[in-house]
Design a protein around this motif. Structure first.
Motif, mmCIF file in Angstrom:
data_model
loop_
_atom_site.group_PDB
_atom_site.id
_atom_site.type_symbol
_atom_site.label_atom_id
_atom_site.label_comp_id
_atom_site.label_asym_id
_atom_site.label_seq_id
_atom_site.Cartn_x
_atom_site.Cartn_y
_atom_site.Cartn_z
ATOM 1 N N ARG A 1 17.791 33.780 42.318
ATOM 2 C CA ARG A 1 18.724 32.651 42.230
ATOM 3 C C ARG A 1 20.186 33.095 42.241
ATOM 4 N N GLY A 2 20.477 34.079 43.112
ATOM 5 C CA GLY A 2 21.849 34.531 43.284
ATOM 6 C C GLY A 2 22.354 35.512 42.245
ATOM 7 N N ASN A 3 21.531 35.858 41.269
ATOM 8 C CA ASN A 3 21.951 36.787 40.214
ATOM 9 C C ASN A 3 21.904 38.215 40.763
ATOM 10 N N GLN A 4 23.075 38.771 41.063
ATOM 11 C CA GLN A 4 23.140 40.087 41.678
ATOM 12 C C GLN A 4 22.635 41.200 40.771
ATOM 13 N N SER A 5 22.883 41.099 39.481
ATOM 14 C CA SER A 5 22.399 42.130 38.557
ATOM 15 C C SER A 5 20.876 42.171 38.552
ATOM 16 N N ARG A 6 20.272 40.993 38.493
ATOM 17 C CA ARG A 6 18.806 40.906 38.507
ATOM 18 C C ARG A 6 18.253 41.387 39.849
ATOM 19 N N ALA A 7 18.892 40.979 40.950
ATOM 20 C CA ALA A 7 18.449 41.392 42.284
ATOM 21 C C ALA A 7 18.555 42.909 42.437
ATOM 22 N N ALA A 8 19.636 43.484 41.949
ATOM 23 C CA ALA A 8 19.796 44.938 42.016
ATOM 24 C C ALA A 8 18.664 45.632 41.262
ATOM 25 N N ASP A 9 18.306 45.097 40.095
ATOM 26 C CA ASP A 9 17.186 45.656 39.329
ATOM 27 C C ASP A 9 15.880 45.558 40.108
ATOM 28 N N VAL A 10 15.619 44.398 40.694
ATOM 29 C CA VAL A 10 14.391 44.197 41.466
ATOM 30 C C VAL A 10 14.327 45.194 42.627
ATOM 31 N N LEU A 11 15.457 45.416 43.275
ATOM 32 C CA LEU A 11 15.509 46.308 44.428
ATOM 33 C C LEU A 11 15.587 47.786 44.049
ATOM 34 N N GLY A 12 15.907 48.050 42.786
ATOM 35 C CA GLY A 12 16.080 49.440 42.361
ATOM 36 C C GLY A 12 17.390 50.029 42.852
ATOM 37 N N LEU A 13 18.388 49.156 42.983
ATOM 38 C CA LEU A 13 19.706 49.566 43.455
ATOM 39 C C LEU A 13 20.738 49.394 42.360
ATOM 40 N N ASN A 14 21.805 50.126 42.474
ATOM 41 C CA ASN A 14 22.986 49.926 41.652
ATOM 42 C C ASN A 14 23.624 48.615 42.121
ATOM 43 N N ARG A 15 24.205 47.841 41.223
ATOM 44 C CA ARG A 15 24.784 46.545 41.603
ATOM 45 C C ARG A 15 25.899 46.705 42.627
ATOM 46 N N ALA A 16 26.684 47.767 42.521
ATOM 47 C CA ALA A 16 27.763 48.009 43.491
ATOM 48 C C ALA A 16 27.174 48.272 44.883
ATOM 49 N N THR A 17 26.064 48.970 44.946
ATOM 50 C CA THR A 17 25.398 49.226 46.229
ATOM 51 C C THR A 17 24.882 47.929 46.822
ATOM 52 N N LEU A 18 24.285 47.088 45.987
ATOM 53 C CA LEU A 18 23.818 45.784 46.463
ATOM 54 C C LEU A 18 24.983 44.979 47.014
ATOM 55 N N ARG A 19 26.073 44.927 46.291
ATOM 56 C CA ARG A 19 27.245 44.162 46.750
ATOM 57 C C ARG A 19 27.753 44.690 48.093
ATOM 58 N N LYS A 20 27.758 46.012 48.239
ATOM 59 C CA LYS A 20 28.199 46.633 49.495
ATOM 60 C C LYS A 20 27.276 46.224 50.648
ATOM 61 N N LYS A 21 25.977 46.243 50.406
ATOM 62 C CA LYS A 21 25.011 45.853 51.436
ATOM 63 C C LYS A 21 25.131 44.366 51.776
ATOM 64 N N LEU A 22 25.300 43.533 50.777
ATOM 65 C CA LEU A 22 25.476 42.099 51.025
ATOM 66 C C LEU A 22 26.719 41.857 51.882
ATOM 67 N N LYS A 23 27.787 42.557 51.568
ATOM 68 C CA LYS A 23 29.021 42.399 52.342
ATOM 69 C C LYS A 23 28.822 42.905 53.774
ATOM 70 N N HIS A 24 28.151 44.045 53.919
ATOM 71 C CA HIS A 24 27.902 44.634 55.244
ATOM 72 C C HIS A 24 27.177 43.640 56.159
ATOM 73 N N TYR A 25 26.216 42.922 55.624
ATOM 74 C CA TYR A 25 25.430 41.970 56.413
ATOM 75 C C TYR A 25 25.993 40.547 56.353
ATOM 76 N N HIS A 26 27.173 40.400 55.791
ATOM 77 C CA HIS A 26 27.814 39.084 55.647
ATOM 78 C C HIS A 26 26.928 38.117 54.859
ATOM 79 N N LEU A 27 26.314 38.644 53.819
ATOM 80 C CA LEU A 27 25.458 37.849 52.948
ATOM 81 C C LEU A 27 26.067 37.684 51.566
ATOM 82 N N ASP A 28 27.335 38.030 51.415
ATOM 83 C CA ASP A 28 27.945 38.017 50.098
ATOM 84 C C ASP A 28 28.189 36.619 49.553
ATOM 85 N N ASN A 29 27.796 35.609 50.300
ATOM 86 C CA ASN A 29 27.894 34.223 49.797
ATOM 87 C C ASN A 29 26.579 33.731 49.208
ATOM 88 N N LEU A 30 25.582 34.605 49.102
ATOM 89 C CA LEU A 30 24.271 34.173 48.571
ATOM 90 C C LEU A 30 24.319 34.056 47.062
#
Length: 84
Positions: free
Chosen positions: A55-84
Protein backbone atom coordinates in the motif's frame (compact mmCIF):
# COMPACT_ATOMS: atom_id res chain seq x y z
CA UNK A 1 -7.66 -25.36 -4.60
CA UNK A 2 -10.57 -25.92 -6.92
CA UNK A 3 -10.62 -29.35 -8.59
CA UNK A 4 -9.89 -27.81 -12.02
CA UNK A 5 -7.19 -25.41 -10.77
CA UNK A 6 -3.76 -25.73 -12.33
CA UNK A 7 -0.98 -26.87 -10.01
CA UNK A 8 1.04 -24.02 -8.52
CA UNK A 9 4.37 -23.40 -10.25
CA UNK A 10 7.29 -21.93 -8.38
CA UNK A 11 8.60 -18.54 -9.42
CA UNK A 12 11.67 -20.29 -10.82
CA UNK A 13 9.51 -22.64 -12.89
CA UNK A 14 7.32 -19.80 -14.17
CA UNK A 15 10.38 -17.76 -15.13
CA UNK A 16 11.95 -20.71 -16.94
CA UNK A 17 8.72 -21.32 -18.84
CA UNK A 18 8.45 -17.68 -19.94
CA UNK A 19 12.12 -17.45 -20.95
CA UNK A 20 11.86 -20.75 -22.86
CA UNK A 21 8.82 -19.44 -24.73
CA UNK A 22 10.53 -16.11 -25.44
CA UNK A 23 13.59 -17.87 -26.88
CA UNK A 24 11.38 -20.19 -28.93
CA UNK A 25 9.42 -17.26 -30.32
CA UNK A 26 12.67 -15.52 -31.26
CA UNK A 27 13.56 -18.44 -33.50
CA UNK A 28 16.89 -17.88 -35.16
CA UNK A 29 17.05 -14.19 -34.28
CA UNK A 30 20.06 -13.36 -32.20
CA UNK A 31 19.57 -11.46 -28.96
CA UNK A 32 22.72 -10.29 -27.23
CA UNK A 33 21.23 -8.41 -24.32
CA UNK A 34 18.63 -10.82 -22.95
CA UNK A 35 19.74 -10.29 -19.36
CA UNK A 36 19.20 -6.52 -19.59
CA UNK A 37 15.91 -6.98 -21.48
CA UNK A 38 14.63 -9.40 -18.85
CA UNK A 39 15.55 -7.12 -15.97
CA UNK A 40 14.02 -4.09 -17.68
CA UNK A 41 10.75 -6.01 -18.03
CA UNK A 42 10.66 -7.86 -14.71
CA UNK A 43 12.05 -5.36 -12.20
CA UNK A 44 9.43 -2.63 -12.76
CA UNK A 45 6.64 -5.21 -12.54
CA UNK A 46 8.11 -6.60 -9.32
CA UNK A 47 8.44 -3.14 -7.80
CA UNK A 48 4.92 -2.15 -8.84
CA UNK A 49 3.35 -5.29 -7.38
CA UNK A 50 5.27 -5.12 -4.11
CA UNK A 51 4.47 -1.43 -3.68
CA UNK A 52 0.79 -2.18 -4.27
CA UNK A 53 0.95 -5.10 -1.82
CA UNK A 54 2.52 -2.78 0.76
CA UNK A 55 0.00 0.00 0.00
CA UNK A 56 2.76 2.42 -0.97
CA UNK A 57 4.76 1.96 2.25
CA UNK A 58 8.35 2.11 0.99
CA UNK A 59 9.90 0.91 4.25
CA UNK A 60 7.69 -2.18 4.27
CA UNK A 61 8.28 -2.78 0.54
CA UNK A 62 12.04 -2.50 1.02
CA UNK A 63 11.80 -5.12 3.79
CA UNK A 64 9.73 -7.44 1.59
CA UNK A 65 12.25 -7.07 -1.23
CA UNK A 66 15.28 -7.36 1.03
CA UNK A 67 16.52 -3.96 -0.10
CA UNK A 68 17.70 -0.87 1.68
CA UNK A 69 14.99 1.83 1.48
CA UNK A 70 17.36 4.20 -0.35
CA UNK A 71 18.01 1.49 -2.96
CA UNK A 72 14.28 0.96 -3.41
CA UNK A 73 13.73 4.70 -3.85
CA UNK A 74 16.54 4.82 -6.43
CA UNK A 75 14.99 1.93 -8.38
CA UNK A 76 11.51 3.47 -8.23
CA UNK A 77 12.90 6.73 -9.57
CA UNK A 78 14.89 4.92 -12.30
CA UNK A 79 11.70 3.29 -13.61
CA UNK A 80 9.58 6.42 -13.07
CA UNK A 81 7.56 4.61 -10.43
CA UNK A 82 8.27 7.03 -7.61
CA UNK A 83 4.61 8.08 -7.56
CA UNK A 84 3.44 4.67 -6.30
Amino acid sequence: NAPDAKPHLSLKEMTAKVVRRYLHDMGHSEQHDLYDVLLAEVEPALLTEVMAHCRGNQSRAADVLGLNRATLRKKLKHYHLDNL
